[in-house]
Scaffold this active site. Structure first.
Site, mmCIF file in Angstrom:
data_model
loop_
_atom_site.group_PDB
_atom_site.id
_atom_site.type_symbol
_atom_site.label_atom_id
_atom_site.label_comp_id
_atom_site.label_asym_id
_atom_site.label_seq_id
_atom_site.Cartn_x
_atom_site.Cartn_y
_atom_site.Cartn_z
ATOM 1 N N TYR A 1 -4.029 -18.820 3.420
ATOM 2 C CA TYR A 1 -3.953 -17.540 2.714
ATOM 3 C C TYR A 1 -4.354 -17.744 1.250
ATOM 4 O O TYR A 1 -5.107 -16.957 0.682
ATOM 5 C CB TYR A 1 -2.517 -17.028 2.821
ATOM 6 N N GLY B 1 0.824 -1.212 0.000
ATOM 7 C CA GLY B 1 0.000 0.000 0.000
ATOM 8 C C GLY B 1 0.853 1.255 0.000
ATOM 9 O O GLY B 1 0.574 2.206 -0.737
ATOM 10 N N ASN C 1 6.901 -13.130 -4.836
ATOM 11 C CA ASN C 1 7.438 -12.702 -3.532
ATOM 12 C C ASN C 1 7.978 -11.276 -3.650
ATOM 13 O O ASN C 1 8.735 -10.978 -4.564
ATOM 14 C CB ASN C 1 8.578 -13.629 -3.091
HETATM 15 P P1 GDP Z 1 7.258 -18.775 0.950
HETATM 16 O O1 GDP Z 1 7.823 -18.201 -0.327
HETATM 17 O O2 GDP Z 1 5.783 -18.701 1.049
HETATM 18 O O3 GDP Z 1 7.769 -20.186 1.178
HETATM 19 O O4 GDP Z 1 7.720 -17.867 2.189
HETATM 20 P P2 GDP Z 1 9.091 -17.395 2.851
HETATM 21 O O5 GDP Z 1 9.593 -16.172 2.175
HETATM 22 O O6 GDP Z 1 8.812 -17.264 4.313
HETATM 23 O O7 GDP Z 1 10.160 -18.583 2.672
HETATM 24 C C1 GDP Z 1 10.801 -18.851 1.461
HETATM 25 C C2 GDP Z 1 11.895 -19.891 1.644
HETATM 26 O O8 GDP Z 1 12.980 -19.312 2.381
HETATM 27 C C3 GDP Z 1 11.471 -21.131 2.438
HETATM 28 O O9 GDP Z 1 12.114 -22.255 1.819
HETATM 29 C C4 GDP Z 1 12.079 -20.883 3.818
HETATM 30 O O10 GDP Z 1 12.332 -22.063 4.552
HETATM 31 C C5 GDP Z 1 13.371 -20.196 3.412
HETATM 32 N N1 GDP Z 1 14.034 -19.447 4.492
HETATM 33 C C6 GDP Z 1 15.357 -19.533 4.813
HETATM 34 N N2 GDP Z 1 15.633 -18.776 5.882
HETATM 35 C C7 GDP Z 1 14.479 -18.152 6.234
HETATM 36 C C8 GDP Z 1 14.136 -17.234 7.272
HETATM 37 O O11 GDP Z 1 14.953 -16.835 8.098
HETATM 38 N N3 GDP Z 1 12.835 -16.791 7.287
HETATM 39 C C9 GDP Z 1 11.910 -17.209 6.370
HETATM 40 N N4 GDP Z 1 10.654 -16.709 6.448
HETATM 41 N N5 GDP Z 1 12.190 -18.112 5.403
HETATM 42 C C10 GDP Z 1 13.452 -18.572 5.337
#
Ligand code: GDP
Length: 326
Positions: free
Chosen positions: A143, A24, A172
């Site tokens: 979601y 936003g 993303n």
């Molecule tokens: P997604 O795209 O819906 O899976 O959401 P995320 O951005 O949270 O995670 C993307 C990928 O990054 C997944 O494989 C997570 O396990 C990996 N990952 C590695 N380190 C991290 C971390 O510190 N935080 C998060 N959120 N994801 C992580």
């Protein structure tokens, strides 16, 4: 060739629902360069999950254009652990706004979803047609179900009532105003924070969740905002449209790039007890490219910019704390 302009934002009353969020606020910045009137309302004044509040506010304000950027969002951990909130909040927000938009004569509505709406094992890059062709990734199905319902609502209101409501599915995202809370954030801000803190603490290693092998695509939120304005003015149709860069990177490579930008030279520790999520998520952006839009920000450049923005945000927050204490 760029698709012709079929709708103009000039002089319109535009409501960005969720104007304080990362998407936003990027939209608000982008709309500053359009000659339009921007409407906003805070969560304290209107709870978007309450139908009566939304209907009353929209009937009074009469927006002509609405961007639905309001949502309960989060990374893999938040999505997985707050299923009720992710499903209920998002269903209510979309249903209330879309229904009131028809009643108040909104001329154009752009609903934001996410590429997690696609099946876990969708063909890659993922075309828009992959929607509802297979089971979802379990870590974000709550979601995703809400967002699929939102797309279908926009389509249904177009079919039944002729409303010009469209839906866009960004990949993303990252950029200024992101969530840096390690429990609920997405991977890019999480790794930026971890690398920054590891560098300051002179730590030997930092933790990366999962195997590092999943592939993801990342789009700067300012590029997304530009694409949304582009679609609002140049697209009218039932099909939801993917927004992304068309490039992908493994989580390991992303972590290495982030460490490089931050200047952290320690080791990466992969934590297999944390979920990998969907193995690959790359959008097919050929529809958007054919209309004449492309992302401008390269990933490395975007990460460097985001790191600078976050450091400024942290300094401002520290200043505010000092002012409160003095
Ligand atoms: P997604 O795209 O819906 O899976 O959401 P995320 O951005 O949270 O995670 C993307 C990928 O990054 C997944 O494989 C997570 O396990 C990996 N990952 C590695 N380190 C991290 C971390 O510190 N935080 C998060 N959120 N994801 C992580």
């Amino acid at each position: 060739m760029t698709a012709p302009q079929i709708f103009s934002l000039q002089g319109k009353r535009i409501w960005v629902a969720g104007h304080r969020g990362m998407v936003g606020s990027a939209l608000m910045r982008r709309l500053d360069s359009e000659n339009a009137e921007q409407l906003t309302v805070t969560r304290e004044d209107v709870d978007l999950r309450r139908q009566e509040q939304v209907e009353t506010w929209m009937a009074r304000q009469k927006p002509q254009v609405v961007f639905v950027a309001a949502a309960t969002v989060g990374g893999i951990n938040a999505n997985n652990s707050l299923p009720a909130e992710f499903l209920y909040d998002n269903l209510m927000i979309e249903a209330n706004i879309i229904h009131a938009a028809r009643a108040t004569g909104v001329e154009k509505l752009v609903l934001l979803g996410s590429t997690c709406i696609y099946p876990k094992l969708a063909p890659q890059p993922i075309p828009e047609e992959a929607l509802l062709t297979g089971p979802l990734e379990p870590t974000n199905e709550w979601y995703a179900i809400a967002k699929i319902a939102g797309i279908k609502l926009a389509q249904a209101y177009r079919r039944q009532y002729g409303c010009d409501f469209i839906a866009a599915q960004p990949t993303n995202l990252y950029g200024p105003g992101d969530n840096y809370d390690l429990q609920s954030s997405h991977v890019l801000p999480a790794l930026l924070r971890k690398a920054h803190e590891a560098k300051i603490a002179d730590a030997k290693s930092m933790t990366v969740w999962g195997s590092g092998q999943p592939l993801r695509e990342f789009c700067h939120v300012d590029d997304l905002a530009d694409a949304l304005v582009f679609l609002a003015e140049r697209y009218c149709g039932e099909m939801h449209i993917n927004i992304g860069t068309g490039d992908e990177i493994s989580i390991r490579e992303l972590a290495e790039m982030i460490c490089d930008v931050v200047g952290y030279t320690g080791k990466l520790d992969f934590d297999p007890s944390k979920p990998d999520g969907t193995p690959r998520k790359l959008t097919d952006v050929s529809r958007l490219t054919a209309m004449g839009w492309r992302a401008k920000t390269g990933l490395r450049e975007g990460i460097a910019q985001t790191y600078r923005d976050w450091q400024v945000e942290m300094e401002n927050a520290a200043d505010r704390r000092r002012q409160v204490m003095s």
